[in-house]
Write a protein that holds these residues in place. Structure first.
Motif, PDB file in Angstrom:
ATOM      1  N   ILE A  26     -52.734  56.273  11.047  1.00 14.99           N
ATOM      2  CA  ILE A  26     -52.973  55.058  10.279  1.00 14.99           C
ATOM      3  C   ILE A  26     -53.901  54.190  11.118  1.00 14.99           C
ATOM      4  O   ILE A  26     -53.993  54.379  12.334  1.00 14.99           O
ATOM      5  N   THR A  27     -54.593  53.274  10.488  1.00 18.99           N
ATOM      6  CA  THR A  27     -55.447  52.343  11.221  1.00 18.99           C
ATOM      7  C   THR A  27     -55.016  50.920  10.895  1.00 18.99           C
ATOM      8  O   THR A  27     -54.911  50.546   9.729  1.00 18.99           O
ATOM      9  N   HIS A  28     -54.737  50.158  11.958  1.00 21.81           N
ATOM     10  CA  HIS A  28     -54.294  48.763  11.850  1.00 21.81           C
ATOM     11  C   HIS A  28     -55.447  47.808  12.130  1.00 21.81           C
ATOM     12  O   HIS A  28     -56.253  48.067  13.026  1.00 21.81           O
ATOM     13  N   LYS A 113     -61.513  52.798   8.956  1.00 23.62           N
ATOM     14  CA  LYS A 113     -61.361  51.452   8.403  1.00 23.62           C
ATOM     15  C   LYS A 113     -59.880  51.146   8.292  1.00 23.62           C
ATOM     16  O   LYS A 113     -59.061  52.066   8.139  1.00 23.62           O
ATOM     17  N   ASP A 115     -56.224  50.579   7.286  1.00 25.14           N
ATOM     18  CA  ASP A 115     -55.334  50.898   6.166  1.00 25.14           C
ATOM     19  C   ASP A 115     -54.448  49.706   5.858  1.00 25.14           C
ATOM     20  O   ASP A 115     -54.022  49.520   4.721  1.00 25.14           O
ATOM     21  N   VAL A 116     -54.138  48.934   6.906  1.00 26.12           N
ATOM     22  CA  VAL A 116     -53.270  47.758   6.774  1.00 26.12           C
ATOM     23  C   VAL A 116     -53.778  46.639   7.682  1.00 26.12           C
ATOM     24  O   VAL A 116     -54.402  46.904   8.712  1.00 26.12           O
ATOM     25  N   VAL A 133     -56.432  46.309   0.424  1.00 26.48           N
ATOM     26  CA  VAL A 133     -55.772  46.711   1.661  1.00 26.48           C
ATOM     27  C   VAL A 133     -54.432  45.982   1.770  1.00 26.48           C
ATOM     28  O   VAL A 133     -54.351  44.779   1.517  1.00 26.48           O
ATOM     29  N   GLU A 134     -53.381  46.735   2.145  1.00 28.25           N
ATOM     30  CA  GLU A 134     -52.058  46.112   2.297  1.00 28.25           C
ATOM     31  C   GLU A 134     -52.057  45.137   3.460  1.00 28.25           C
ATOM     32  O   GLU A 134     -52.678  45.392   4.491  1.00 28.25           O
ATOM     33  N   TRP A 146     -46.565  54.324   5.722  1.00 27.26           N
ATOM     34  CA  TRP A 146     -47.357  55.491   6.078  1.00 27.26           C
ATOM     35  C   TRP A 146     -47.295  56.517   4.967  1.00 27.26           C
ATOM     36  O   TRP A 146     -46.267  56.704   4.322  1.00 27.26           O
TER      37      TRP A 146
END
Length: 172
Positions: A26-28, A113, A115-116, A133-134, A146
């Motif tokens: 995931i990407t933060h 990019k 995800d959240v 985006v969340e 996830w």
């Protein structure tokens, strides 16, 4: 299934270089004040990868520096031993098994990019977050956010750590 193209990156002086061999879990995009302070920016973009997929080139390992964190449990920041730029971090939740790679150190930073967006309660007022985006005022429940494949990969990494720790304890 999408084909994965390995990513490369490193520090600005090019001493510490790495290749990433699998997609991010995931990407933060983190807006917490700690990330703001550490990066000198309004946020920090971290792509999370199993540590085994972040391979340092030329056996040039970064130096590991333990720093305070919002949780109070600290974080380990991997920095180039020449220019001291942070290339990735470990946080207590994932320990040394999950690397939070600073997206800005990728050769193509735009290849990942967020995800959240997390800790948006501390977000700078002028930052505009895309509507698709969340967002979370603080952190989130990993099992609810996830995707199934990423969560399964995360559990495989964490189970491997448990097995390795058990083997060490049994030897003692």
């Amino acid at each position: 299934m999408t084909t994965w193209t390995p990513l490369t990156g490193g520090c600005p002086c090019l001493y510490t270089r790495y290749t990433i061999t699998e997609p991010p879990l995931i990407t933060h995009c983190c807006h917490c004040t700690w990330c703001q302070r550490e990066t000198g920016s309004a946020f920090c973009i971290n792509a999370l990868f199993p540590a085994s997929s972040v391979v340092h080139l030329d056996k040039r390992e970064p130096i590991l520096v333990t720093t305070p964190s919002l949780s109070g449990k600290g974080q380990v920041i991997a920095r180039c031993p020449k220019c001291f730029v942070a290339v990735w971090s470990n946080y207590p939740g994932g320990g040394s098994a999950i690397r939070f790679v600073r997206a800005g150190t990728l050769d193509k930073p735009g290849s990942v990019k967020p995800d959240v967006h997390i800790y948006t309660g501390a977000k700078a007022e002028w930052v505009v977050i895309p509507q698709d985006v969340e967002t979370f005022e603080e952190f989130y429940d990993v099992s609810k956010v996830w995707g199934k494949e990423a969560d399964q990969r995360r559990w495989e990494v964490l189970e491997g750590i448990k097995r390795a720790r058990s083997a060490v304890v049994e030897k003692e």
